[in-house]
Design a protein around this motif. Structure first.
Motif, PDB file in Angstrom:
ATOM      1  N   LEU A 168       1.537  -1.222   0.055  1.00 23.73           N
ATOM      2  CA  LEU A 168       0.408  -0.181  -0.017  1.00 23.73           C
ATOM      3  C   LEU A 168       0.819   1.438   0.587  1.00 23.73           C
ATOM      4  O   LEU A 168       0.414   2.633  -0.583  1.00 23.73           O
ATOM      5  CB  LEU A 168      -0.345  -0.025   1.476  1.00 23.73           C
ATOM      6  N   LEU A 170       3.744   1.280  -0.805  1.00 27.73           N
ATOM      7  CA  LEU A 170       3.856   1.997  -2.815  1.00 27.73           C
ATOM      8  C   LEU A 170       3.483   2.485  -3.859  1.00 27.73           C
ATOM      9  O   LEU A 170       3.570   2.372  -5.011  1.00 27.73           O
ATOM     10  CB  LEU A 170       4.927   0.554  -3.258  1.00 27.73           C
ATOM     11  N   GLY A 171       1.911   2.105  -3.146  1.00 26.45           N
ATOM     12  CA  GLY A 171       1.031   3.629  -3.792  1.00 26.45           C
ATOM     13  C   GLY A 171       0.316   2.465  -4.664  1.00 26.45           C
ATOM     14  O   GLY A 171      -0.567   2.677  -5.690  1.00 26.45           O
ATOM     15  N   ALA A 172       0.235   1.081  -4.056  1.00 25.43           N
ATOM     16  CA  ALA A 172      -0.702  -0.050  -5.024  1.00 25.43           C
ATOM     17  C   ALA A 172      -2.123   0.380  -4.475  1.00 25.43           C
ATOM     18  O   ALA A 172      -2.443   0.508  -2.754  1.00 25.43           O
ATOM     19  CB  ALA A 172      -0.144  -1.340  -4.624  1.00 25.43           C
ATOM     20  N   ASN A 173      -2.793   0.015  -4.530  1.00 23.80           N
ATOM     21  CA  ASN A 173      -4.578  -0.467  -3.983  1.00 23.80           C
ATOM     22  C   ASN A 173      -4.731  -1.769  -3.843  1.00 23.80           C
ATOM     23  O   ASN A 173      -3.991  -2.481  -3.188  1.00 23.80           O
ATOM     24  CB  ASN A 173      -5.194   0.375  -5.181  1.00 23.80           C
TER      25      ASN A 173
END
Lengths: 294, 252
Positions: A168, A170-173
């Motif tokens: 999360l 790392l900008g993952a949804n």
């Protein structure tokens, strides 16, 4: 009584308990293998069963068992995994989730004969498919699903929160995190879950008596048109599995070598289930090692 | 006056009934290292997690006040949290590399954000690993699992993984507390090198570390931000008696 003595007694008690369990299970397996093992031969494993004469084998029954297992897992695994993901990742702490869990628990403790009769009403009669592999597969799915959901949920909850957070961060949804981090980490657990579930289904008879049926048409293993009635792969043909065969031979068998067929089949069955469980452990740890690189 | 990178105004945070952060006001300048110090349970890690909304994942958390990133409130309803976490990334206390190869660990972020070209990915992976000063140690084992590395190496892999998504702010939650002195030294050198391009906020239990790496230090106590200012000043002439007591090791 001093603490050290109490500790010794407790240890002894647990050892005795474990020993009793191992003795009961071990002697059953040994008994089955001792009586049935000597009948297992290539002929026995490949030849078709006989209705009246001696010398029948269990070839089609073995094939039916595996094929039915394959069909039911084809339905169970996707639904079970999706359900497990939902419960582990999306379900909130609310009444709906509680209701779902209650349903799963109930489904899990349903006697398989009840599932069989339900299958007869719904999958055999209502659908008009008659005794068929697909009806049997659906009945097995009813039995399997709660287990598969639970295995999946446990496997997913076992994934460390730190990996989720890393993803999360790392900008993952949420979905990307589930797909790329959570599921791969949970994969060994999912595989062993699926295999253990398979083993349970392989020995199932009661749910199949009235769904997949107690007979098998003459199979032509060179017939690859899956809609042909003699094709082994036709999902709409009736199919007697190994477990059902054991039950049938024992209760209404007319063959003179009844003991041979029954004992031999039982030995084959227990060997296959044993194989499933060992494969589950072996494969699970192998995948785990490969994925973590340790 | 130039605008602060991060500007925290009247921030209050509650875990259920527990008032975890009390009216915190703090300005974080770009390209500086800000150290958050204070005894366990004082709210410094909580504060760090407020800054990229990692507390959203915990139920029962309520945040009041505002946190401005480049003048824009990250707690406004239409904020894209996923994109926010791309801009503000965190390094955790325990190294948490994914159970994948070194290469896949670093490429994870860029791939998530849509980069598929192999050559571009190779480039990003090398650049990030070099920036995190770990390239020399792993260039021969890029396709082996990151789990096999030492703790200090794993932590630098995690920093490289973060750099690969080109964040603006790095949040570090006691990044060296699980590492030995040598690995700690490497991470500290790395922090010094990284501040040229990034804004860094680091939580630490280690007073010397705060003194060594940071430009600005903020001292938290039971949810209050007691004092903050230039690290030199805080460590030599603290205005609050409690700050002095903590720094000199009288409690904490």
């Amino acid at each position: 009584m001093n603490a050290r003595l109490a500790d010794k007694i407790a240890t002894l008690t647990f050892w005795v308990g474990a020993l009793i369990v191992i003795l009961i299970l071990g002697s059953m397996i040994a008994y089955l293998l001792y009586h049935g093992g000597k009948y297992i031969s290539w002929d026995f494993l490949t030849k078709p069963a006989q209705a009246i004469r001696a010398g029948g084998g269990i070839g089609p029954q073995i094939f039916n068992s595996f094929y039915l297992l394959f069909l039911s897992m084809l339905i169970t695994v996707p639904i079970g995994v999706l359900g497990g993901i939902y419960l582990a990742e999306y379900a909130g702490n609310n009444k709906l989730t509680e209701a779902i869990r209650l349903c799963i628990e109930t489904l899990n403790s349903l006697p398989s004969i009840v599932v069989g009769l339900f299958g007869l009403l719904v999958f055999v009669n209502m659908t008009g498919w008659g005794y068929s592999l697909i009806s049997g597969a659906l009945a097995l799915t009813v039995i399997n699903l709660p287990l598969m959901v639970r295995f999946t949920e446990e496997a997913i909850r076992g994934v460390p929160a730190s990996l989720r957070e890393a993803s999360l961060n790392l900008g993952a949804n949420h979905w990307q995190t589930i797909l790329r981090v959570v599921l791969p980490s949970a994969f060994p657990g999912l595989v062993s879950g699926a295999i253990i579930t398979s083993g349970r289904v392989f020995g199932e008879a009661a749910a199949l008596l009235f769904t997949a049926g107690m007979s098998s048409p003459a199979l032509d293993f060179s017939q690859w048109n899956i809609f042909h009635p003699a094709s082994p792969l036709n999902p709409f043909r009736p199919a007697e599995t190994l477990a059902v065969h054991i039950w049938k031979v024992n209760t209404e068998g007319l063959i003179p070598d009844l003991r041979r067929v029954a004992d031999g089949s039982a030995a084959v069955l227990i060997l296959v289930v044993l194989g499933f469980n060992m494969a589950a452990r072996w494969l699970g740890s192998k995948i785990h090692r490969r994925m973590t690189g340790t | 006056m130039t605008q602060s990178k991060i500007s925290v105004k009247n921030l209050n945070m509650y875990y259920g009934d527990f008032h975890a952060l009390k009216n915190v006001n703090l300005e974080v300048e770009a390209n500086q290292v800000t150290a958050l110090i204070g005894p366990s349970g004082c709210g410094k890690s909580t504060f760090l997690r407020v800054l990229n909304r990692m507390n959203d994942l915990i139920e029962g958390v309520k945040v009041e006040g505002s946190v401005l990133l480049d003048g824009c409130d990250i707690y406004r309803p239409e904020e894209d949290v996923v994109n926010l976490r791309k801009r503000i990334g965190m390094v955790f206390q325990r190294p948490n590399p994914f159970p994948m190869s070194v290469y896949d660990n670093i490429a994870y972020g860029p791939r998530i954000h849509g980069i598929k070209d192999k050559r571009k990915l190779d480039e990003i992976v090398e650049k990030s690993l070099r920036a995190a000063v770990i390239w020399d140690e792993v260039q021969d084992r890029l396709y082996k699992s990151a789990i096999g590395l030492s703790g200090g190496q794993q932590q630098r892999i995690c920093i490289a993984r973060l750099l690969a998504v080109e964040p603006e702010v790095l949040l570090m939650d006691e990044p060296t507390s699980a590492l030995d002195p040598l690995a700690t030294m490497k991470i500290e050198e790395l922090i010094q090198a990284l501040k040229k391009e990034y804004t860094i906020i680091i939580v630490t239990h280690n007073m010397q570390q705060a003194a060594r790496v940071s430009d600005v230090t903020a001292f938290f106590l039971t949810g209050d931000l007691l004092e903050y200012g230039k690290t030199d000043t805080i460590f030599t002439k603290p205005t609050d008696k409690r700050t002095e007591d903590y720094i000199t090791g009288r409690f904490g």
